[in-house]
Design a protein around this motif. Structure first.
Motif, PDB file in Angstrom:
ATOM      1  N   ALA A 115      -5.175   6.064   3.646  1.00 55.21           N
ATOM      2  CA  ALA A 115      -3.975   5.690   2.659  1.00 55.21           C
ATOM      3  C   ALA A 115      -2.764   5.587   3.407  1.00 55.21           C
ATOM      4  CB  ALA A 115      -3.618   6.961   1.593  1.00 55.21           C
ATOM      5  N   PRO A 116      -1.949   4.444   3.123  1.00 54.67           N
ATOM      6  CA  PRO A 116      -0.784   4.189   4.011  1.00 54.67           C
ATOM      7  C   PRO A 116       0.431   5.361   3.773  1.00 54.67           C
ATOM      8  CG  PRO A 116      -0.913   2.768   1.954  1.00 54.67           C
ATOM      9  CD  PRO A 116      -2.254   3.304   2.158  1.00 54.67           C
ATOM     10  N   GLU A 117       0.234   5.979   2.675  1.00 54.49           N
ATOM     11  CA  GLU A 117       1.294   7.066   2.537  1.00 54.49           C
ATOM     12  C   GLU A 117       1.147   8.371   3.360  1.00 54.49           C
ATOM     13  OE1 GLU A 117       0.920   4.292  -0.882  1.00 54.49           O
ATOM     14  OE2 GLU A 117      -0.577   5.847   0.043  1.00 54.49           O
ATOM     15  N   LEU A 118       0.037   8.231   4.037  1.00 56.61           N
ATOM     16  CA  LEU A 118      -0.572   9.545   4.823  1.00 56.61           C
ATOM     17  C   LEU A 118      -0.393   8.979   6.248  1.00 56.61           C
ATOM     18  CD1 LEU A 118      -2.880  11.723   2.813  1.00 56.61           C
ATOM     19  CD2 LEU A 118      -1.036  12.578   3.969  1.00 56.61           C
ATOM     20  N   GLN A 119      -0.102   8.002   6.557  1.00 52.80           N
ATOM     21  CA  GLN A 119       0.028   7.332   7.884  1.00 52.80           C
ATOM     22  C   GLN A 119       1.351   7.161   8.472  1.00 52.80           C
ATOM     23  OE1 GLN A 119      -2.616   4.032   9.032  1.00 52.80           O
ATOM     24  NE2 GLN A 119      -4.265   4.841   7.723  1.00 52.80           N
TER      25      GLN A 119
END
Length: 616
Positions: free
Chosen positions: A419-423
């Motif tokens: 998930a991009p929000e955790l990268q």
């Protein structure tokens, strides 16, 4: 109009549709870029594609992922220069996607006359291809270098097999798979050394969907390197035995591939902008981090952590390396869990890796609140993972902005890792120390309670080191940019900056005055910064980890005094947001006075820097 369904039937249909939508988004073009943690739409007005005709074919589906966005294509098929300006003003573009033609980098004529035993010849043409590629990268990424436009460079799809044969050497330049892999390494090396430039893993996307459904190397030469199409089908219809279209002979997934490319671009842009970014993952234990209830069942179950639990444990370890904080909220006896933890989890993920631990019999919403307070975070910056839908609902009711996972544990690892929000766009020096800093903050607060505040501050030994950042090439720019776009509570305007807008701010004479802080408990790293333009402090941002140390007072005293000395006055900008109540009195406490839409300070008005902070 009536549907003929009773209330319970309607609820069942609604649940079925919800589950179908849940399954769909995990198995379509969004597979590699999960959308479960997204909370706000991605704003994109225009995209620039630079590259081959193949690249131009991608623009057809751009608007499906970026609603309302326009897409411009600039052909770039060989070493050359881009026009001085793109078709529209550079500020209209959210990013550029560079997709170079492999055929120009390794033309087929390079190989046709080489003998298999001429390894030196293959190595020579590899060196030539690498040089061609570097020149093409220099030309095609020019707008990113000049204007700070986020640049995504697509790598090449690897051939599906070694064309010389599956039994022959795989690890030298005679194998086209290895050859193209080396070219992809050149792209990765270029992206790693150029600011705001990243690799779009076209090869990985093709592999996830299935190369057999995407790539044309089953009919065309290796260097053609595009997706399958039947553009030449009409030319073969006058044969004695006209062939069927390749699109009929194979299950082709070109549309899904193109959609996946844009979904990947959207995920990358979310991470670059830190949009809806998650800073904290809070996880339950029983039937969430492991199978069963170990306080009752013991640790004898051989499947206790095998399979998905071990995958989740590894994912949490990866998140911590990125700088994401981890926490535990569990209904359990803490002494029992601590006793069994070394046997169950051990060194895979020691309890010391968690920034906050709430293992007790209190309601989970209460424990979640305690974790958020310990980590100085808002609920919207956190994810709560629990297998129990009742517990998830209770936490959601108490903390509406928190994000929830746990509905399907088989999806959990992929969401956590992809998930991009955790990268993050870069792993900063502070990321590796973030958990230790939260733990040190807890010790600091405990010490604070034992003595008068003035005495406590004096004994902390706070040292503040100042850095001036005037370009994106500065070694501490990545951390400063991360802090600027992640901070909510101590952020005087709440403004989020794109890489290109920050590039323009610095190129136009603006600067970042950043501050690193340390005390006897820990090294906090770069935790405060001010954006300065002329006589104005246009934004001040600080990590809440140093709240209470009076770092902001010291920074304001230093910066404002310099601006008053240079310009005769200093101006501070303050814009109230939902989250920034903590910093509303920043300028007032420093000696500024309110003036219309800003704060103003002149000579003799400013308050001195706190005496307990030493400048490094």
């Amino acid at each position: 109009m009536t549907t003929g369904l009773k209330h319970d039937d309607q609820a069942g249909v609604s649940t079925a549709l919800s589950e179908q939508a849940h399954w769909q988004r995990h198995n379509d073009h969004r597979y590699r870029a999960p959308v479960d943690l997204a909370r706000s739409p991605l704003q994109v007005n225009r995209v620039l594609i630079v590259g081959s005709c193949f690249a131009g074919a991608l623009n057809h589906f751009c608007e499906r992922v970026f609603p309302g966005a326009a897409c411009d294509h600039l052909p770039y098929n060989f070493v050359g220069e881009l026009p001085a300006a793109p078709p529209h003003p550079i500020g209209e573009y959210a990013f550029q996607l560079v997709v170079l033609p492999l055929r120009s980098v390794m033309p087929e004529a390079m190989f046709f006359n080489l003998r298999h035993d001429d390894l030196a010849g293959f190595e020579r043409v590899l060196a030539e291809s690498e040089l061609r590629l570097m020149h093409m990268l220099n030309g095609s990424t020019g707008y990113g270098v000049a204007h700070g436009l986020p640049t995504l460079i697509a790598n090449f799809m690897l051939p599906q097999q070694n064309s010389m044969g599956r039994l022959l050497a795989q690890n030298d330049a005679r194998n086209p798979v290895w050859f193209v892999g080396r070219l992809n390494a050149v792209i990765a090396e270029r992206a790693a050394t150029q600011a705001n430039t990243y690799v779009m893993d076209l090869d990985g996307i093709a592999a996830s969907i299935g190369r057999r459904h995407i790539q044309d190397d089953i009919i065309a030469m290796n260097s053609h390197n595009v997706f399958i199409s039947d553009w030449d089908f009409p030319h073969d219809q006058n044969r004695l035995h006209p062939p069927a279209s390749i699109m009929q002979m194979h299950a082709i997934k070109t549309d899904e591939f193109i959609m996946a490319v844009w979904s990947e671009a959207a995920a990358m842009l979310r991470t670059i902008r830190q949009q809806d970014g998650v800073k904290l993952v809070i996880i339950d234990l029983d039937d969430t981090l492991w199978r069963g209830v170990i306080a009752e069942e013991g640790v004898g179950n051989p499947a206790l952590i095998e399979g998905w639990p071990l995958g989740v444990i590894e994912a949490l370890s990866m998140l911590k390396r990125r700088g994401i904080l981890l926490a535990i909220v569990s209904r359990n006896d803490e002494a029992t869990i601590r006793r069994l933890w070394p046997e169950v989890i051990g060194d895979r993920l020691p309890l010391e890796e968690f920034a906050a631990i709430q293992i007790n019999w209190q309601p989970k919403p209460t424990n979640v609140a305690a974790v958020l307070q310990a980590c100085n975070l808002l609920a919207r910056s956190a994810v709560f993972i629990d297998d129990n839908p009742v517990e998830r609902a209770a936490v959601q009711a108490a903390h509406p902005d928190i994000r929830l996972l746990g509905q399907d544990l088989y999806y959990l690892r992929r969401i956590l890792l992809w998930a991009p929000e955790l990268q993050v766009a870069a792993i900063t020096e502070e990321a590796g120390r973030r958990t230790a800093m939260i733990q040190a903050q807890g010790k600091r607060e405990a010490a604070r309670a034992l003595m008068p505040r003035e005495e406590f501050l004096e004994g902390l030994g706070v040292v503040m080191t100042r850095l001036r950042i005037t370009s994106t090439d500065h070694p501490r720019f990545s951390r400063a940019f991360e802090l600027l776009n992640k901070s909510n509570q101590f952020n005087t305007t709440g403004q989020r900056w794109s890489p290109e807008s920050m590039h323009g701010f610095l190129a136009g004479g603006g600067r970042i005055e950043a501050f690193e802080v340390a005390d006897h408990f820990t090294q906090y790293g770069l935790v405060g910064l001010a954006l300065i333009e002329g006589a104005a402090i246009v934004q001040y941002v600080m990590s809440c980890r140093v709240l209470g140390l009076e770092v902001e007072a010291c920074a304001m005293a230093l910066l404002a005094a310099e601006l008053v000395a240079q310009y005769g006055a200093a101006r501070g900008v303050m814009v109230a947001t939902e989250a920034n109540i903590l910093c509303r009195t920043l300028y007032e406490k420093a000696g500024f006075v309110a003036m219309d839409c800003h704060w103003l300070a002149r000579e003799g008005m400013l308050r001195p820097a706190p005496a307990h902070i030493r400048l490094g």
